[in-house]
Design an enzyme around this catalytic site. Sequence first.
Site, PDB file in Angstrom:
ATOM      1  N   TRP A   1      57.789  -3.279  30.484  1.00 16.73           N
ATOM      2  CA  TRP A   1      56.683  -3.182  31.206  1.00 16.73           C
ATOM      3  C   TRP A   1      55.347  -2.760  29.854  1.00 16.73           C
ATOM      4  O   TRP A   1      55.317  -3.332  28.918  1.00 16.73           O
ATOM      5  CB  TRP A   1      56.731  -1.616  30.978  1.00 16.73           C
ATOM      6  CG  TRP A   1      55.164  -0.622  31.894  1.00 16.73           C
ATOM      7  CD1 TRP A   1      54.863  -0.601  32.688  1.00 16.73           C
ATOM      8  CD2 TRP A   1      54.134  -0.205  30.924  1.00 16.73           C
ATOM      9  NE1 TRP A   1      53.558  -0.183  33.102  1.00 16.73           N
ATOM     10  CE2 TRP A   1      53.391  -0.034  31.610  1.00 16.73           C
ATOM     11  CE3 TRP A   1      53.868  -0.538  28.998  1.00 16.73           C
ATOM     12  CZ2 TRP A   1      52.538   0.427  31.737  1.00 16.73           C
ATOM     13  CZ3 TRP A   1      52.165  -0.012  29.284  1.00 16.73           C
ATOM     14  CH2 TRP A   1      51.448   0.305  30.032  1.00 16.73           C
TER      15      TRP A   1
ATOM     16  N   SER B   1      63.384  -2.484  26.842  1.00 12.93           N
ATOM     17  CA  SER B   1      62.308  -1.529  27.453  1.00 12.93           C
ATOM     18  C   SER B   1      62.975  -1.072  28.567  1.00 12.93           C
ATOM     19  O   SER B   1      64.195  -0.734  29.265  1.00 12.93           O
ATOM     20  CB  SER B   1      61.305  -1.387  27.019  1.00 12.93           C
ATOM     21  OG  SER B   1      60.017  -0.577  26.177  1.00 12.93           O
ATOM     22  N   THR B   2      62.316  -1.030  29.343  1.00 21.00           N
ATOM     23  CA  THR B   2      62.135  -0.679  30.971  1.00 21.00           C
ATOM     24  C   THR B   2      63.213  -1.156  31.598  1.00 21.00           C
ATOM     25  O   THR B   2      63.905  -0.785  32.203  1.00 21.00           O
ATOM     26  CB  THR B   2      61.017  -0.988  31.902  1.00 21.00           C
ATOM     27  OG1 THR B   2      59.055  -0.402  31.187  1.00 21.00           O
ATOM     28  CG2 THR B   2      61.130  -1.096  33.491  1.00 21.00           C
TER      29      THR B   2
ATOM     30  N   ALA C   1      66.397  -1.980  22.178  1.00 19.81           N
ATOM     31  CA  ALA C   1      65.110  -1.170  23.015  1.00 19.81           C
ATOM     32  C   ALA C   1      64.835  -0.799  24.269  1.00 19.81           C
ATOM     33  O   ALA C   1      63.793  -0.290  24.764  1.00 19.81           O
ATOM     34  CB  ALA C   1      64.115  -2.384  22.200  1.00 19.81           C
TER      35      ALA C   1
ATOM     36  N   ASP D   1      61.882   2.067  15.873  1.00 15.76           N
ATOM     37  CA  ASP D   1      61.159   1.240  16.940  1.00 15.76           C
ATOM     38  C   ASP D   1      60.419   2.877  17.302  1.00 15.76           C
ATOM     39  O   ASP D   1      60.469   3.137  17.702  1.00 15.76           O
ATOM     40  CB  ASP D   1      61.904   1.361  18.363  1.00 15.76           C
ATOM     41  CG  ASP D   1      61.631   1.192  19.939  1.00 15.76           C
ATOM     42  OD1 ASP D   1      60.438   1.296  19.875  1.00 15.76           O
ATOM     43  OD2 ASP D   1      61.984   0.277  20.466  1.00 15.76           O
TER      44      ASP D   1
ATOM     45  N   HIS E   1      59.955  -1.923  17.768  1.00 14.47           N
ATOM     46  CA  HIS E   1      60.216  -2.286  19.491  1.00 14.47           C
ATOM     47  C   HIS E   1      60.491  -4.217  20.463  1.00 14.47           C
ATOM     48  O   HIS E   1      61.516  -3.814  20.954  1.00 14.47           O
ATOM     49  CB  HIS E   1      59.242  -1.308  20.888  1.00 14.47           C
ATOM     50  CG  HIS E   1      59.412  -1.350  22.165  1.00 14.47           C
ATOM     51  ND1 HIS E   1      60.462  -0.478  22.201  1.00 14.47           N
ATOM     52  CD2 HIS E   1      59.012  -1.387  23.178  1.00 14.47           C
ATOM     53  CE1 HIS E   1      60.536  -0.932  23.744  1.00 14.47           C
ATOM     54  NE2 HIS E   1      60.057  -1.345  23.866  1.00 14.47           N
TER      55      HIS E   1
END
Length: 274
Positions: free
Chosen positions: A29, A95-96, A120, A225, A254
């Site tokens: 994201w 991430s997302t 991450a 992160d 991150h």
Amino acid sequence: MPTITTKDGVDIFYKDWGSGQPIVFSHGWPLSSDDWDAQMLFFVGHGFRVVAHDRRGHGRSAQVADGHDMDHYADDLAAVTAHLDLKNAVHVGHSTGGGEVVHYIARHGESRVAKAAIIAAVPPLMVQTAANPGGLPKSVFDGLQAQVAANRSQFYRDLPAGPFYGYNRPGAKPSEAVIQNWWRQGMMGGAKAHYDGIVAFSQTDFTEDLKKINVPVLVMHGDDDQIVPYADSGPLSAKLLKNGTLKTYKGFPHGMPTTEAETINADLLAFIKG
């Protein structure tokens, strides 16, 4: 532009380069498949077929009002893999996108999946609850939504210039080009998708998804992160997975697939070939 149309009528943009075993990338994201440039160029050069899509409402995909939740994200990913008839695929999520990959495998099964890597990534659960006391307070995510609504362009400048890539750390050397590319990707997407997506990535509990997965999963996380804090993510996900391996990166931020691409690419390649 190559797109597929989902069963609820959303056009999803994708890239599909090369031939060989497929590696499918799910972005974070509020970015797009462009965030995987360093990985896609590397792996297509190593004889893999590389595929990446823009999540609904992000990048070049349709800016629809609805469906910005993990169920739709996983179903859209399944639609891309089915359309391209990808088999024996390695799924990589940042991430997302790591949540998207985990939810996709748990929801749609492993018949097309060989391995996965989450980098991450947001699982098991980002928001603080009684069962997840180490999570971030909901007020943190409410604040992110407020910034998206108030001045998205400024927010999308400040985030990469600061904590996303660790550029706010002493001695860091910020790359203006990296910051601008993050801003560019963010502003290509839709504000509604990004606003709703904050709830999707922060409040989805992936605990049961992680327990369902049987294929090998590499969990990669930097211990510095500042977006998805290490202690409440990577180690917990690795423990919940039946066949999970945790790889911890000292001092990595991150956005490490971009700033530490050489290391991340080499470790992904070793995992895929191993």
